[in-house]
Design a protein around this motif. Structure first.
Motif, PDB file in Angstrom:
ATOM      1  N   HIS A  31       0.835  -1.199   0.000  1.00  0.00           N
ATOM      2  CA  HIS A  31       0.000   0.000   0.000  1.00  0.00           C
ATOM      3  C   HIS A  31       0.875   1.256   0.000  1.00  0.00           C
ATOM      4  O   HIS A  31       1.902   1.313   0.670  1.00  0.00           O
ATOM      5  CB  HIS A  31      -0.917   0.019   1.227  1.00  0.00           C
ATOM      6  CG  HIS A  31      -1.820  -1.170   1.317  1.00  0.00           C
ATOM      7  ND1 HIS A  31      -3.136  -1.136   0.921  1.00  0.00           N
ATOM      8  CD2 HIS A  31      -1.589  -2.445   1.745  1.00  0.00           C
ATOM      9  CE1 HIS A  31      -3.683  -2.323   1.105  1.00  0.00           C
ATOM     10  NE2 HIS A  31      -2.769  -3.135   1.599  1.00  0.00           N
ATOM     11  N   MET A  32       0.435   2.263  -0.734  1.00  0.00           N
ATOM     12  CA  MET A  32       1.153   3.528  -0.787  1.00  0.00           C
ATOM     13  C   MET A  32       1.116   4.225   0.574  1.00  0.00           C
ATOM     14  O   MET A  32       0.058   4.347   1.192  1.00  0.00           O
ATOM     15  CB  MET A  32       0.515   4.435  -1.844  1.00  0.00           C
ATOM     16  CG  MET A  32       1.089   5.838  -1.896  1.00  0.00           C
ATOM     17  SD  MET A  32       2.728   5.882  -2.635  1.00  0.00           S
ATOM     18  CE  MET A  32       2.296   5.657  -4.373  1.00  0.00           C
ATOM     19  N   ASN A  41       7.154  10.681  -8.635  1.00  0.00           N
ATOM     20  CA  ASN A  41       5.961   9.995  -9.131  1.00  0.00           C
ATOM     21  C   ASN A  41       5.068   9.538  -7.986  1.00  0.00           C
ATOM     22  O   ASN A  41       3.838   9.578  -8.093  1.00  0.00           O
ATOM     23  CB  ASN A  41       6.357   8.798 -10.000  1.00  0.00           C
ATOM     24  CG  ASN A  41       5.193   8.294 -10.835  1.00  0.00           C
ATOM     25  OD1 ASN A  41       4.553   9.056 -11.551  1.00  0.00           O
ATOM     26  ND2 ASN A  41       4.915   7.004 -10.743  1.00  0.00           N
ATOM     27  N   GLU A  42       5.652   9.100  -6.877  1.00  0.00           N
ATOM     28  CA  GLU A  42       4.836   8.732  -5.720  1.00  0.00           C
ATOM     29  C   GLU A  42       4.085   9.950  -5.187  1.00  0.00           C
ATOM     30  O   GLU A  42       2.914   9.850  -4.806  1.00  0.00           O
ATOM     31  CB  GLU A  42       5.714   8.118  -4.630  1.00  0.00           C
ATOM     32  CG  GLU A  42       6.193   6.715  -4.958  1.00  0.00           C
ATOM     33  CD  GLU A  42       6.965   6.087  -3.815  1.00  0.00           C
ATOM     34  OE1 GLU A  42       7.230   6.788  -2.812  1.00  0.00           O
ATOM     35  OE2 GLU A  42       7.310   4.898  -3.921  1.00  0.00           O
ATOM     36  N   THR A  43       4.746  11.096  -5.153  1.00  0.00           N
ATOM     37  CA  THR A  43       4.075  12.323  -4.725  1.00  0.00           C
ATOM     38  C   THR A  43       2.925  12.662  -5.665  1.00  0.00           C
ATOM     39  O   THR A  43       1.844  13.084  -5.231  1.00  0.00           O
ATOM     40  CB  THR A  43       5.074  13.491  -4.681  1.00  0.00           C
ATOM     41  OG1 THR A  43       6.137  13.162  -3.775  1.00  0.00           O
ATOM     42  CG2 THR A  43       4.403  14.772  -4.219  1.00  0.00           C
ATOM     43  N   ALA A  86       9.531  -0.017  -9.490  1.00  0.00           N
ATOM     44  CA  ALA A  86      10.569   0.701 -10.226  1.00  0.00           C
ATOM     45  C   ALA A  86      10.074   1.086 -11.618  1.00  0.00           C
ATOM     46  O   ALA A  86      10.340   2.197 -12.104  1.00  0.00           O
ATOM     47  CB  ALA A  86      11.829  -0.158 -10.323  1.00  0.00           C
ATOM     48  N   THR A  87       9.337   0.186 -12.263  1.00  0.00           N
ATOM     49  CA  THR A  87       8.802   0.487 -13.591  1.00  0.00           C
ATOM     50  C   THR A  87       7.719   1.551 -13.516  1.00  0.00           C
ATOM     51  O   THR A  87       7.647   2.449 -14.357  1.00  0.00           O
ATOM     52  CB  THR A  87       8.234  -0.792 -14.236  1.00  0.00           C
ATOM     53  OG1 THR A  87       9.250  -1.796 -14.266  1.00  0.00           O
ATOM     54  CG2 THR A  87       7.751  -0.524 -15.654  1.00  0.00           C
ATOM     55  N   ARG A  88       6.877   1.474 -12.487  1.00  0.00           N
ATOM     56  CA  ARG A  88       5.827   2.484 -12.316  1.00  0.00           C
ATOM     57  C   ARG A  88       6.422   3.873 -12.150  1.00  0.00           C
ATOM     58  O   ARG A  88       5.884   4.861 -12.679  1.00  0.00           O
ATOM     59  CB  ARG A  88       4.968   2.143 -11.104  1.00  0.00           C
ATOM     60  CG  ARG A  88       3.768   3.068 -10.891  1.00  0.00           C
ATOM     61  CD  ARG A  88       3.259   2.999  -9.475  1.00  0.00           C
ATOM     62  NE  ARG A  88       4.267   3.458  -8.523  1.00  0.00           N
ATOM     63  CZ  ARG A  88       4.135   3.363  -7.204  1.00  0.00           C
ATOM     64  NH1 ARG A  88       3.064   2.803  -6.679  1.00  0.00           N
ATOM     65  NH2 ARG A  88       5.094   3.808  -6.404  1.00  0.00           N
ATOM     66  N   ASP A  89       7.539   3.984 -11.440  1.00  0.00           N
ATOM     67  CA  ASP A  89       8.129   5.302 -11.220  1.00  0.00           C
ATOM     68  C   ASP A  89       8.709   5.897 -12.493  1.00  0.00           C
ATOM     69  O   ASP A  89       8.983   7.102 -12.550  1.00  0.00           O
ATOM     70  CB  ASP A  89       9.197   5.232 -10.129  1.00  0.00           C
ATOM     71  CG  ASP A  89       8.595   5.322  -8.734  1.00  0.00           C
ATOM     72  OD1 ASP A  89       7.403   5.673  -8.628  1.00  0.00           O
ATOM     73  OD2 ASP A  89       9.306   5.040  -7.757  1.00  0.00           O
ATOM     74  N   ASP A  90       8.881   5.075 -13.530  1.00  0.00           N
ATOM     75  CA  ASP A  90       9.299   5.610 -14.826  1.00  0.00           C
ATOM     76  C   ASP A  90       8.184   6.403 -15.498  1.00  0.00           C
ATOM     77  O   ASP A  90       8.419   7.070 -16.505  1.00  0.00           O
ATOM     78  CB  ASP A  90       9.744   4.476 -15.760  1.00  0.00           C
ATOM     79  CG  ASP A  90      11.072   3.865 -15.335  1.00  0.00           C
ATOM     80  OD1 ASP A  90      11.823   4.535 -14.596  1.00  0.00           O
ATOM     81  OD2 ASP A  90      11.357   2.722 -15.739  1.00  0.00           O
ATOM     82  N   CYS A  91       6.967   6.327 -14.953  1.00  0.00           N
ATOM     83  CA  CYS A  91       5.842   7.063 -15.535  1.00  0.00           C
ATOM     84  C   CYS A  91       6.027   8.574 -15.417  1.00  0.00           C
ATOM     85  O   CYS A  91       5.390   9.339 -16.161  1.00  0.00           O
ATOM     86  CB  CYS A  91       4.534   6.654 -14.855  1.00  0.00           C
ATOM     87  SG  CYS A  91       3.924   5.021 -15.358  1.00  0.00           S
ATOM     88  N   GLU A  92       6.842   9.017 -14.455  1.00  0.00           N
ATOM     89  CA  GLU A  92       7.206  10.431 -14.359  1.00  0.00           C
ATOM     90  C   GLU A  92       5.994  11.362 -14.399  1.00  0.00           C
ATOM     91  O   GLU A  92       5.835  12.175 -15.305  1.00  0.00           O
ATOM     92  CB  GLU A  92       8.183  10.799 -15.484  1.00  0.00           C
ATOM     93  CG  GLU A  92       9.561  10.190 -15.332  1.00  0.00           C
ATOM     94  CD  GLU A  92      10.306  10.714 -14.114  1.00  0.00           C
ATOM     95  OE1 GLU A  92      10.046  11.857 -13.698  1.00  0.00           O
ATOM     96  OE2 GLU A  92      11.139   9.959 -13.573  1.00  0.00           O
ATOM     97  N   CYS A  97      -0.031   6.916 -17.897  1.00  0.00           N
ATOM     98  CA  CYS A  97       0.949   5.852 -17.684  1.00  0.00           C
ATOM     99  C   CYS A  97       0.699   5.146 -16.356  1.00  0.00           C
ATOM    100  O   CYS A  97       0.659   3.916 -16.288  1.00  0.00           O
ATOM    101  CB  CYS A  97       2.355   6.436 -17.736  1.00  0.00           C
ATOM    102  SG  CYS A  97       3.678   5.235 -17.427  1.00  0.00           S
ATOM    103  N   ASN A  98       0.516   5.916 -15.291  1.00  0.00           N
ATOM    104  CA  ASN A  98       0.267   5.314 -13.984  1.00  0.00           C
ATOM    105  C   ASN A  98      -1.033   4.511 -13.977  1.00  0.00           C
ATOM    106  O   ASN A  98      -1.087   3.400 -13.437  1.00  0.00           O
ATOM    107  CB  ASN A  98       0.208   6.402 -12.910  1.00  0.00           C
ATOM    108  CG  ASN A  98       1.572   6.839 -12.437  1.00  0.00           C
ATOM    109  OD1 ASN A  98       2.307   6.079 -11.830  1.00  0.00           O
ATOM    110  ND2 ASN A  98       1.923   8.088 -12.723  1.00  0.00           N
ATOM    111  N   ALA A  99      -2.094   5.061 -14.570  1.00  0.00           N
ATOM    112  CA  ALA A  99      -3.378   4.364 -14.595  1.00  0.00           C
ATOM    113  C   ALA A  99      -3.255   3.038 -15.331  1.00  0.00           C
ATOM    114  O   ALA A  99      -3.814   2.016 -14.900  1.00  0.00           O
ATOM    115  CB  ALA A  99      -4.441   5.248 -15.244  1.00  0.00           C
ATOM    116  N   SER A 100      -2.525   3.030 -16.434  1.00  0.00           N
ATOM    117  CA  SER A 100      -2.335   1.787 -17.184  1.00  0.00           C
ATOM    118  C   SER A 100      -1.532   0.776 -16.378  1.00  0.00           C
ATOM    119  O   SER A 100      -1.849  -0.420 -16.367  1.00  0.00           O
ATOM    120  CB  SER A 100      -1.628   2.076 -18.511  1.00  0.00           C
ATOM    121  OG  SER A 100      -2.447   2.827 -19.370  1.00  0.00           O
TER     122      SER A 100
END
Length: 213
Positions: A31-32, A41-43, A86-92, A97-100
């Motif tokens: 969980h975040m 990206n988390e922010t 790590a891959t999700r954080d590449d969404c920048e 991108c994050n939703a997908s």
């Protein structure tokens, strides 16, 4: 977007905990924690209600699947999750991108749980409803009931369009191009949602204040 976990989706590593574990393992936190956001990206995710809702759904499914695994399966799932983060954080800071990423991972987890004939396995919980009154079902839609459609919308604008129309009970939102489909029906009216669209571009949002139940 290619699901980075397709290569790991075999059910072989998803073994029920039927053997004695060899060593204690720390349970990953699926969980975040917005108070401990480490990346830009988390922010960004923490600032978006829809992405946080997806994160909560992913966390719930991950916790459920993790509880059914043996020690080897738990270790493999923890490794996969770290790679996915790590891959999700590449969404920048990209919503699309994050939703997908979330939708693909949620589908993966749901499919793995569906394949497990675990005694006492509970059906997925009813989708939670956000402060805006909308609940979300990832990778799903209602075919044949679009009253209006609008291209190139943001999700928030699509939701606003629905709220402004007294007859609107749900929307289907295309994550790939922002297409907004406004509908006078919801799942309670049609019985089931379609979940096999090619590429799974749609997420279904129901407006809870207008539902019967």
């Amino acid at each position: 977007m290619t699901n980075p976990f397709t290569a790991f989706s075999g059910a072989a590593f998803l073994l029920l905990a039927a053997t004695t574990t060899t060593a204690a393992q720390d349970t990953p936190d699926f969980h975040m924690d917005c108070h401990a956001a480490r990346t830009n990206n988390e922010t960004f995710i923490c600032s978006d209600e829809d992405l946080l809702r997806r994160d909560a759904q992913l966390g719930e499914l991950s916790d459920r699947l993790y509880s059914f695994l043996d020690a080897q399966g738990k270790a493999e799932m923890a490794r996969e999750y770290a790679e996915w983060l790590a891959t999700r954080d590449d969404c920048e800071d990209s919503y699309m991108c994050n939703a997908s990423m979330y939708s693909e991972r949620i589908t993966f987890l749901q499919e793995e749980l569906d394949h497990m004939d675990a005694p006492g396995f509970a059906a997925p919980a009813t989708p939670s409803v956000g402060a805006d009154g909308f609940g979300m079902v990832a990778n799903a839609g209602i075919p044949g009931h679009n009253q209006e459609s609008f291209p190139g919308m943001t999700l928030d604008i699509c939701k606003s369009i629905c709220v402004q129309r007294p007859w609107c009970k749900s929307i289907d939102f295309d994550r790939t191009n922002g297409a907004c489909y406004v509908q006078p029906v919801a799942q309670e009216d049609v019985g089931s949602l379609r979940t096999d669209y090619p590429g799974n571009p749609y997420d279904h949002y129901f407006y809870a204040p207008r539902l019967r139940n």
